[in-house]
Design an enzyme around this catalytic site. Structure first.
Site, PDB file in Angstrom:
ATOM      1  CG  LEU A 119      -1.901  -1.236   1.181  1.00  0.00           C
ATOM      2  CD1 LEU A 119      -2.565  -1.439   2.529  1.00  0.00           C
ATOM      3  CD2 LEU A 119      -2.945  -1.064   0.080  1.00  0.00           C
ATOM      4  N   PRO A 120       0.308   2.399  -0.432  1.00  0.00           N
ATOM      5  CG  PRO A 120      -1.167   4.034  -1.169  1.00  0.00           C
ATOM      6  CD  PRO A 120      -1.052   2.562  -0.964  1.00  0.00           C
ATOM      7  CE  LYS A 146       4.864   6.792   1.751  1.00  0.00           C
ATOM      8  NZ  LYS A 146       5.370   5.378   1.818  1.00  0.00           N
ATOM      9  CE  LYS A 206      12.026   1.215   1.276  1.00  0.00           C
ATOM     10  NZ  LYS A 206      10.641   0.920   0.904  1.00  0.00           N
ATOM     11  CB  THR A 229       7.690   2.344   3.360  1.00  0.00           C
ATOM     12  OG1 THR A 229       8.494   1.599   2.448  1.00  0.00           O
ATOM     13  CG2 THR A 229       8.599   3.094   4.332  1.00  0.00           C
TER      14      THR A 229
END
Length: 295
Positions: free
Chosen positions: A68-69, A244, A174, A99
């Site tokens: 997912l974004p 983001k 990450k 992430t």
């Protein structure tokens, strides 16, 4: 933990679609997938079954992958009325390939744990091309037995799979991976602008740097393949998506009381890039900010 008989996959975007394709093709379990867009579901129709909702995926599968974004979207589908928490059952496993903020990941882990469900963070790194080739790098937050159980599935779309520590540690690694990448891209942007104004061909600069101690993945890929030809496509890892992830890194820096000055500098470049209308373009486009003398 119950036996795995059917897989679920939620989120068939830029990275999710090729990961789901590899997962479906390279192992023997049926895959039930969901996305808000019809096109990727139609492209994968020969190898997956299509769900009508995230709730259906959770009710009918044993191991569910999320791609997912943002962490905000992960939280939404977990906690919405027909979401994952409302439809989960004891023994299921959820693997978040997105992430997401570390704190959110650990909070969701506890909520699912209370229902007998295991949440594992396994954010992916590298490019869409790597997702298509099945050569991603994955940073996993889990205990060793659970890691061993999901690793064969991750191996369908990744060649580097690292257990980074317990839940949340995959997200930590990450997020910091991306922070270092963004700072390197910013340094390359500065070097390119200086070289050009000082009379050195930027391509010659980057090719020469690649032969010495300044060589890096970012130089060879983001520098030589994007900045030099001016190739900053949409549907790549855009400035807004990068911003983001950088926000997650800066939040983590604040929580750990580290003065991440380099990351704050990159945030400024991202903000300026968005302001000039480049927010949807591949994030090395921040090099244009320095050319425009607006920094």
């Amino acid at each position: 933990m119950s036996d795995i008989r059917k897989l679920g996959f939620i989120g068939l975007g830029v990275m999710g679609e090729p990961m789901c394709r590899n997962l479906a093709i390279k192992q023997s379990f049926p895959v039930l997938a969901y996305d808000t867009q019809a096109a990727p579901l139609e492209r994968l129709a020969h190898s997956i079954a299509v769900a009508k909702s995230v709730g259906q995926v959770m009710r009918e599968t044993d191991l569910v992958f999320l791609s997912l974004p943002s962490g905000e979207v992960v939280a939404k589908i977990c906690e919405q009325p027909d979401g994952l928490l409302a439809n989960c059952r004891s023994g299921q496993i959820i693997v978040d390939l997105s992430t997401s903020p570390v704190e959110l990941t650990r909070e969701l882990y506890e909520k699912f744990k209370a229902k007998g469900v295991l949440l594992i963070d396994a954010p992916v790194a590298r490019t869409r091309a790597a997702a298509e080739a099945g050569t991603l790098s994955i940073m996993v937050g889990a205990q060793e037995p659970e890691f061993a159980q999901i690793k064969p599935f991750l191996s369908t779309f990744a060649t580097e799979i690292t257990l980074c520590g317990p839940v949340g540690c995959g997200q930590v690694v990450k997020i910091l991976n991306n922070m270092v990448l963004f700072e390197t891209v910013a340094a390359l942007s500065e070097a390119r602008a200086i070289a050009k104004k000082a009379g050195v061909d930027p391509k010659k600069l980057f090719e020469t740097l690649a032969l010495g101690s300044a060589d890096s993945f970012a130089l060879r890929n983001h520098g030589l393949k994007a900045m030099i030809p001016g190739d900053f496509p949409e549907r790549a890892f855009s400035v807004e998506y990068a911003a983001k992830d950088l926000r997650y890194a800066l939040d983590l820096a604040e929580q750990t009381e580290v003065d991440a000055a380099g990351a704050r500098n990159v945030r400024r470049l991202f903000e300026l890039s968005v302001a000039r209308g480049d927010g949807d373009l591949y994030h090395p486009v921040i090099s244009r900010v320095l050319e425009d003398k607006v920094y």
